[in-house]
Structures are given as C-alpha cells and as structure tokens.
Design a protein around this motif. Structure first.
Motif, mmCIF file in Angstrom:
data_model
loop_
_atom_site.group_PDB
_atom_site.id
_atom_site.type_symbol
_atom_site.label_atom_id
_atom_site.label_comp_id
_atom_site.label_asym_id
_atom_site.label_seq_id
_atom_site.Cartn_x
_atom_site.Cartn_y
_atom_site.Cartn_z
ATOM 1 N N MET A 80 0.834 -1.198 0.000
ATOM 2 C CA MET A 80 0.000 0.000 0.000
ATOM 3 C C MET A 80 0.869 1.248 0.000
ATOM 4 N N LEU A 81 0.388 2.302 -0.677
ATOM 5 C CA LEU A 81 0.994 3.622 -0.574
ATOM 6 C C LEU A 81 0.378 4.302 0.643
ATOM 7 N N ALA A 82 1.027 4.195 1.776
ATOM 8 C CA ALA A 82 0.460 4.675 3.037
ATOM 9 C C ALA A 82 1.021 6.041 3.404
ATOM 10 N N LEU A 83 0.219 6.819 4.127
ATOM 11 C CA LEU A 83 0.673 8.112 4.621
ATOM 12 C C LEU A 83 1.772 7.922 5.664
ATOM 13 N N GLY A 84 2.863 8.646 5.494
ATOM 14 C CA GLY A 84 4.016 8.467 6.359
ATOM 15 C C GLY A 84 3.723 8.730 7.822
ATOM 16 N N HIS A 85 2.979 9.805 8.132
ATOM 17 C CA HIS A 85 2.745 10.111 9.537
ATOM 18 C C HIS A 85 1.751 9.150 10.176
ATOM 19 N N ILE A 86 0.995 8.409 9.373
ATOM 20 C CA ILE A 86 0.058 7.421 9.912
ATOM 21 C C ILE A 86 0.795 6.129 10.280
ATOM 22 N N VAL A 87 1.778 5.745 9.483
ATOM 23 C CA VAL A 87 2.468 4.463 9.720
ATOM 24 C C VAL A 87 3.834 4.640 10.375
ATOM 25 N N ARG A 88 4.172 5.867 10.782
ATOM 26 C CA ARG A 88 5.518 6.117 11.324
ATOM 27 C C ARG A 88 5.850 5.184 12.495
ATOM 28 N N ALA A 89 4.943 5.067 13.446
ATOM 29 C CA ALA A 89 5.224 4.238 14.632
ATOM 30 C C ALA A 89 5.363 2.770 14.255
ATOM 31 N N GLU A 90 4.560 2.296 13.300
ATOM 32 C CA GLU A 90 4.627 0.891 12.901
ATOM 33 C C GLU A 90 5.902 0.595 12.121
ATOM 34 N N LEU A 91 6.395 1.580 11.367
ATOM 35 C CA LEU A 91 7.678 1.393 10.689
ATOM 36 C C LEU A 91 8.826 1.346 11.703
ATOM 37 N N GLN A 92 8.727 2.197 12.708
ATOM 38 C CA GLN A 92 9.778 2.224 13.728
ATOM 39 C C GLN A 92 9.795 0.946 14.561
ATOM 40 N N SER A 93 8.614 0.365 14.807
ATOM 41 C CA SER A 93 8.536 -0.841 15.645
ATOM 42 C C SER A 93 8.725 -2.123 14.840
ATOM 43 N N GLY A 94 8.719 -2.036 13.514
ATOM 44 C CA GLY A 94 8.899 -3.219 12.685
ATOM 45 C C GLY A 94 7.619 -3.950 12.342
ATOM 46 N N VAL A 95 6.470 -3.411 12.725
ATOM 47 C CA VAL A 95 5.194 -4.022 12.352
ATOM 48 C C VAL A 95 5.001 -3.940 10.843
ATOM 49 N N LEU A 96 5.517 -2.860 10.241
ATOM 50 C CA LEU A 96 5.508 -2.688 8.789
ATOM 51 C C LEU A 96 6.928 -2.357 8.338
ATOM 52 N N VAL A 97 7.198 -2.586 7.068
ATOM 53 C CA VAL A 97 8.489 -2.185 6.496
ATOM 54 C C VAL A 97 8.231 -1.343 5.255
ATOM 55 N N ARG A 98 9.133 -0.406 5.012
ATOM 56 C CA ARG A 98 9.020 0.427 3.812
ATOM 57 C C ARG A 98 9.777 -0.220 2.678
ATOM 58 N N LEU A 99 9.132 -0.333 1.527
ATOM 59 C CA LEU A 99 9.773 -0.920 0.354
ATOM 60 C C LEU A 99 10.630 0.143 -0.331
ATOM 61 N N PRO A 100 11.873 -0.190 -0.677
ATOM 62 C CA PRO A 100 12.794 0.801 -1.256
ATOM 63 C C PRO A 100 12.549 0.983 -2.756
ATOM 64 N N VAL A 101 11.417 1.605 -3.089
ATOM 65 C CA VAL A 101 10.990 1.721 -4.484
ATOM 66 C C VAL A 101 11.441 3.057 -5.060
ATOM 67 N N VAL A 102 11.905 3.025 -6.290
ATOM 68 C CA VAL A 102 12.363 4.229 -6.975
ATOM 69 C C VAL A 102 11.247 5.292 -6.973
ATOM 70 N N GLY A 103 11.603 6.517 -6.597
ATOM 71 C CA GLY A 103 10.643 7.627 -6.626
ATOM 72 C C GLY A 103 9.816 7.779 -5.373
ATOM 73 N N THR A 104 10.032 6.884 -4.389
ATOM 74 C CA THR A 104 9.280 6.989 -3.144
ATOM 75 C C THR A 104 10.232 7.300 -1.990
ATOM 76 N N PRO A 105 9.724 7.890 -0.904
ATOM 77 C CA PRO A 105 8.332 8.276 -0.696
ATOM 78 C C PRO A 105 7.913 9.435 -1.601
ATOM 79 N N VAL A 106 6.620 9.494 -1.891
ATOM 80 C CA VAL A 106 6.069 10.525 -2.761
ATOM 81 C C VAL A 106 5.561 11.671 -1.882
ATOM 82 N N ALA A 107 6.046 12.883 -2.139
ATOM 83 C CA ALA A 107 5.616 14.049 -1.371
ATOM 84 C C ALA A 107 4.362 14.646 -1.995
#
Length: 326
Positions: A244-271
């Motif tokens: 999913m293209l998720a909002l950064g401030h919504i998933v920030r805590a889950e990315l920090q805790s490892g519940v979710l991971v960010r995929l290293p895709v070209v052109g992302t994150p999208v501002a």
C-alpha cells in the motif's frame, strides 16, 4: 438608458461563450433578445464591444475590458443575492467538501479544533471525488473543499478559485515484514511490484494527487484493490495480503517498531500537499476564509499530524456526512 445588471450578465455570457446563439440558449431567451440587450449596452458605452467573426464573435479592445468587469460585477451581484437569501438559515454554518483520504486521516482533528476556536460555528462535511470539487464550489454546493486540489480543467469557465496548500504529507509503499516483497533491496523499480495486489481506500490512487501523478509517470498500472477505508486497507497489508501507498505520519510508529516495512521503491516516498480551496475572496464567505487561514496555522498542523487518537470522520451510509458543533 444606463447599463443594467441584466445587460452585463448577457454580455458576460456572450463574451465567455463566443456566440449570441449559445448565450440565448443558456439564458432561455431568443437570440433577438440577446442582441437587443447588447445593442443598448453598445449605445450606452459608445463602443461596438464585438464584431462578428467566423460564425461567432471577436471582442474589441473595449469589449475585452468590459468582459472582465462584467464577470466580476455579475459574480458580486450573485454573491450578494446568495448571502442575503442564506443569511438567516446559514449563519455560522460551513458546508465542506472533503476528499476521502483527508476526511479519514485529518479532517476530524482539524475541524474539532476549528469549531473550538470559532464559537458558534458549525460544520457539515461530505466526502466528494477530487474531480468534482471545482464544479461543486462554483455551484455553491459547498463553501470550501479540503484535501486534493480541485482539477483545473473543470474550472475554466466558472468563477476563479483560491487554492491554498496547508499540509504536506508523504506516501511510502509499505508491506508486512513477512511479505515476499519485504526482502527486496533497493532501489526497486515499480515494475517489480506488479505481481502483487496493491490496497487503497475507496478513492483508490487519485489521478490528480501527487501519488497519482507519480504512478502515471512510471508507465505501469498495478492491480489496485479498493476497500471501504485506508484503515481497512492498512489492516490487509499488516496481514501480509499486499502492499500500500500509506501516509508516512500514519504508519511512522509501525515502521519504527517493525510491524511494517518500507519498500525501497524508486521515486518513493512521494511528497504531496493537501489544499483548502474556496471561490475567490470576493465571492466566498467569511467563515470559509477563516477556516482556509486556520488550516495552515501551526496549531492546526500539529493537531493533524500528532500521533494516536481518532483523526477522521464517522461514516454514515455510502458517504461520510457529519455535523460537528463547537
């Protein structure tokens, strides 16, 4: 005879449509009636205003000058008539159109704070598609639109819009740690993600948004599964069902805790940006201007992006449609 509002309204329409016949059809009158109104205006101003050209008309320099004034005068007269007719029933009431992502992730917090800062104000919010915002504002169905910027193409012939950016956001592609794509090392082209479902909220990935333009620029079209909300879409991603293209401030805590991971895709994150849009300042309401200014304040920004707590609006039926009072 001095010029009248009716003559100016007729001329403004002829100037905009480029045809006496088209103006007559729009006004529901005969073409001679349109011609008569314009003749009186020409005599009063001592200028031909336009000449016949190629099946339509071409404005003279004087006609071009009058066209701008006529549109403004007619718009102000319509605004005055609307304000007077609605003053009794709509005093302190703000009709808001919101795009779905903003309604879900920030509208509740913004409007909760706004109604506390604006005593006596009440707000009524309906979710609409980004493509319809410009025409809905011009038809005065709403006082202000929040979220995606209204599509410019639908506003060419109507009153001008004031569009003010008030909140920056980022969208990142996220997945569950156990998802096969989570093991990819970047930078990864989007084309490598097409064999997996993408989840989104009910609006999908909107063409007019920054993330929509980014996806269009990649030249690929992933399978996008729309769910009833982005919250539900994120739950499916946590369960390992897709990305999913998720909002950064919504998933920030889950990315920090490892519940979710960010995929290293070209052109992302999208501002991207969320906008507060109204009719231009001579045609909009004072309360709409107040909310437009308030949305960009530091207090409003802090409320919208703060972690934890409820952010959105309650869903009723097929649309969000709620009233909040201070």
């Amino acid at each position: 005879m001095p010029m009248t509002l009716g003559q100016l309204r007729t001329f403004a329409l002829v100037a905009r449509l480029g045809s006496l016949r088209a103006a007559a059809e729009t006004l529901g009158v005969s073409e001679p009636a349109v011609s008569s109104a314009l003749t009186a205006l020409r005599h009063d101003l001592g200028d031909p205003l336009f000449v016949r050209a190629g099946g339509g008309i071409a404005l003279t320099p004087g006609g071009r000058a009058l066209a701008e004034y006529a549109q403004d005068i007619v718009g102000l007269a319509d605004q005055a008539r609307w304000e007077v007719s609605n003053a009794k029933n709509d005093a302190g009431r703000l009709k808001i159109a919101s795009t779905a992502p903003f309604a879900e992730h920030a509208a509740g917090r913004l409007l909760d704070l706004f109604t506390k800062r604006a005593p006596g104000a009440s707000v009524d919010v309906v979710v609409e598609s980004a493509e319809d915002l410009a025409s809905l504002l011009q038809e005065r169905a709403y006082d202000i639109a929040l979220g995606a910027r209204p599509t410019a193409g639908t506003a060419v012939t109507g009153p001008r819009l004031e569009c003010v950016p008030f909140l920056r956001y980022q969208r990142a592609l996220v997945a569950a740690p156990g998802h096969p794509l989570a093991r990819l090392h970047g930078p990864v082209p989007v084309a490598r993600l097409l064999d997996r479902p993408w989840f989104a909220g009910p609006a999908g990935i909107q063409d007019g948004s920054e993330e929509g333009r980014w996806l269009a620029s990649t030249g690929v079209a992933p399978e996008i599964i729309r769910l009833s909300s982005e919250t539900e879409a994120l739950a499916a991603v946590r369960a390992g069902e897709g990305i999913m293209l998720a909002l950064g401030h919504i998933v920030r805590a889950e990315l920090q805790s490892g519940v979710l991971v960010r995929l290293p895709v070209v052109g992302t994150p999208v501002a991207g940006l969320w906008w507060a849009s109204t009719l231009d300042r001579r045609r909009t309401t004072t309360l709409a201007q107040t909310l437009q200014r308030f949305a960009g304040t530091a207090d409003a920004t802090a409320a919208m992006v703060a972690p934890g707590g409820s952010r959105g609006l309650e869903r009723r039926g097929s649309k969000f449609h709620v009233a909040l009072w201070s």
